[in-house]
Design a protein around this motif. Structure first.
Motif, PDB file in Angstrom:
ATOM      1  N   GLU A  82       0.859  -1.192   0.000  1.00 22.24           N
ATOM      2  CA  GLU A  82       0.000   0.000   0.000  1.00 22.24           C
ATOM      3  C   GLU A  82       0.892   1.237   0.000  1.00 22.24           C
ATOM      4  OE1 GLU A  82      -4.067  -1.662   2.047  1.00 22.24           O
ATOM      5  OE2 GLU A  82      -2.896  -0.205   3.146  1.00 22.24           O
ATOM      6  N   ILE A  83       0.838   1.944  -1.116  1.00 21.34           N
ATOM      7  CA  ILE A  83       1.708   3.089  -1.345  1.00 21.34           C
ATOM      8  C   ILE A  83       0.931   4.387  -1.162  1.00 21.34           C
ATOM      9  CG2 ILE A  83       3.101   4.265  -3.110  1.00 21.34           C
ATOM     10  CD1 ILE A  83       4.279   1.632  -2.076  1.00 21.34           C
ATOM     11  N   ALA A  84       1.586   5.380  -0.576  1.00 17.08           N
ATOM     12  CA  ALA A  84       0.999   6.715  -0.448  1.00 17.08           C
ATOM     13  C   ALA A  84       1.632   7.624  -1.487  1.00 17.08           C
ATOM     14  CB  ALA A  84       1.232   7.266   0.952  1.00 17.08           C
ATOM     15  N   LEU A  85       0.820   8.520  -2.030  1.00 19.38           N
ATOM     16  CA  LEU A  85       1.258   9.514  -3.000  1.00 19.38           C
ATOM     17  C   LEU A  85       1.149  10.884  -2.347  1.00 19.38           C
ATOM     18  CD1 LEU A  85       2.003  10.429  -5.902  1.00 19.38           C
ATOM     19  CD2 LEU A  85      -0.449  10.342  -6.441  1.00 19.38           C
ATOM     20  N   VAL A 110      -2.064  14.088   0.683  1.00 25.77           N
ATOM     21  CA  VAL A 110      -1.562  12.721   0.708  1.00 25.77           C
ATOM     22  C   VAL A 110      -2.704  11.774   0.355  1.00 25.77           C
ATOM     23  CG1 VAL A 110      -0.394  10.946   2.069  1.00 25.77           C
ATOM     24  CG2 VAL A 110       0.075  13.371   2.533  1.00 25.77           C
ATOM     25  N   TYR A 111      -2.427  10.856  -0.576  1.00 27.74           N
ATOM     26  CA  TYR A 111      -3.401   9.882  -1.045  1.00 27.74           C
ATOM     27  C   TYR A 111      -2.855   8.478  -0.788  1.00 27.74           C
ATOM     28  CZ  TYR A 111      -5.032  13.923  -3.713  1.00 27.74           C
ATOM     29  OH  TYR A 111      -5.477  15.158  -4.077  1.00 27.74           O
ATOM     30  N   LEU A 112      -3.739   7.547  -0.449  1.00 22.72           N
ATOM     31  CA  LEU A 112      -3.355   6.158  -0.246  1.00 22.72           C
ATOM     32  C   LEU A 112      -3.924   5.320  -1.375  1.00 22.72           C
ATOM     33  CD1 LEU A 112      -1.942   4.133   1.667  1.00 22.72           C
ATOM     34  CD2 LEU A 112      -4.168   3.805   2.761  1.00 22.72           C
ATOM     35  N   HIS A 113      -3.078   4.502  -1.971  1.00 23.54           N
ATOM     36  CA  HIS A 113      -3.516   3.621  -3.051  1.00 23.54           C
ATOM     37  C   HIS A 113      -3.989   2.311  -2.455  1.00 23.54           C
ATOM     38  CE1 HIS A 113      -2.823   1.176  -6.849  1.00 23.54           C
ATOM     39  NE2 HIS A 113      -3.741   2.063  -7.146  1.00 23.54           N
ATOM     40  N   THR A 114      -5.287   2.064  -2.570  1.00 25.73           N
ATOM     41  CA  THR A 114      -5.875   0.799  -2.098  1.00 25.73           C
ATOM     42  C   THR A 114      -6.703   0.235  -3.235  1.00 25.73           C
ATOM     43  OG1 THR A 114      -7.747   1.983  -1.133  1.00 25.73           O
ATOM     44  CG2 THR A 114      -5.928   1.476   0.335  1.00 25.73           C
ATOM     45  N   GLY A 115      -6.357  -0.968  -3.649  1.00 26.74           N
ATOM     46  CA  GLY A 115      -7.067  -1.559  -4.788  1.00 26.74           C
ATOM     47  C   GLY A 115      -6.815  -0.745  -6.031  1.00 26.74           C
ATOM     48  N   ASP A 116      -7.904  -0.304  -6.680  1.00 24.44           N
ATOM     49  CA  ASP A 116      -7.795   0.507  -7.893  1.00 24.44           C
ATOM     50  C   ASP A 116      -7.970   1.999  -7.623  1.00 24.44           C
ATOM     51  OD1 ASP A 116      -7.434  -1.751  -9.456  1.00 24.44           O
ATOM     52  OD2 ASP A 116      -9.589  -2.012  -9.801  1.00 24.44           O
ATOM     53  N   ASP A 117      -8.146   2.377  -6.366  1.00 20.53           N
ATOM     54  CA  ASP A 117      -8.480   3.759  -6.035  1.00 20.53           C
ATOM     55  C   ASP A 117      -7.361   4.457  -5.257  1.00 20.53           C
ATOM     56  OD1 ASP A 117     -11.092   3.567  -7.131  1.00 20.53           O
ATOM     57  OD2 ASP A 117     -11.790   2.632  -5.279  1.00 20.53           O
TER      58      ASP A 117
END
Length: 189
Positions: A89-92, A111-118
């Motif tokens: 799980e990567i944060a942008l 800050v955004y967290l990549h979970t699944g396709d979102d």
């Protein structure tokens, strides 16, 4: 931008390529705890054409449009790092720089967290250097902003741990002011 220093490419974390045209590293002068001393700084840099840059532009399309309406092409700085204690799980981290978007506190970072396709926004508009602490809450690493502002995970977003000053009897003071001025609390005056 003020307060930013060019970082040597050897300081860029694993998830950021060394071949970026512009790299920015925010510095902080204040460290008040042992965990803050071992914090890993998030390095923001221009990464034009990369998948993360494209995603950052999609996620921030409204702010980019605002800047363009002011005839300014914003500089898009991004960084990525694992914020979750779960692998993968990567944060942008995204910061847009333009006069139309930055204020007296500098430019803010989302800050955004990549979970699944979102990509889900988990921290909105913080100003200052961001570092990731080795401590965690509910499966997410703690964050420190500007060296002293500690943020912890509360299930679906980060919460600031700085207590707000008490507002005293604010509601009554507002109602008294409205009464004195003849303003009804439900009116549009």
């Amino acid at each position: 931008m003020a307060g930013c220093l060019a970082a040597a490419s050897s300081q860029i974390p694993l998830l950021i390529s060394k071949a970026h045209a512009r790299t920015t590293h925010h510095t902080s002068k204040h460290t008040h705890s042992a965990s803050a001393a071992s914090a890993r700084p998030v390095i923001l840099s221009q990464q034009p054409g990369t998948e993360l840059d494209k995603q950052a532009r999609v996620l921030n399309a409204d702010d980019i449009a605002t800047s363009l309406r002011h005839h300014e092409e914003p500089v898009v700085l991004i960084g990525s790092a694992p914020l979750s204690t779960k692998k993968g799980e990567i944060a942008l981290f995204v910061q847009l720089q333009s006069a139309a978007l930055c204020g007296s506190a500098g430019c803010s970072t989302d800050v955004y967290l990549h979970t699944g396709d979102d990509w889900i926004k988990i921290l909105d508009s913080v100003s200052g250097a961001i570092s990731i602490l080795p401590t965690s809450h509910q499966g997410m690493y703690d964050i420190v902003v500007d060296g002293t502002d500690h943020w912890i995970w509360h299930g679906d977003s980060y919460q600031d741990t700085i207590n707000a000053a008490p507002v005293g009897n604010l509601r009554n003071e507002i109602e008294q002011f409205q009464k004195k001025k003849g303003i009804s609390p439900t009116s549009d005056n």
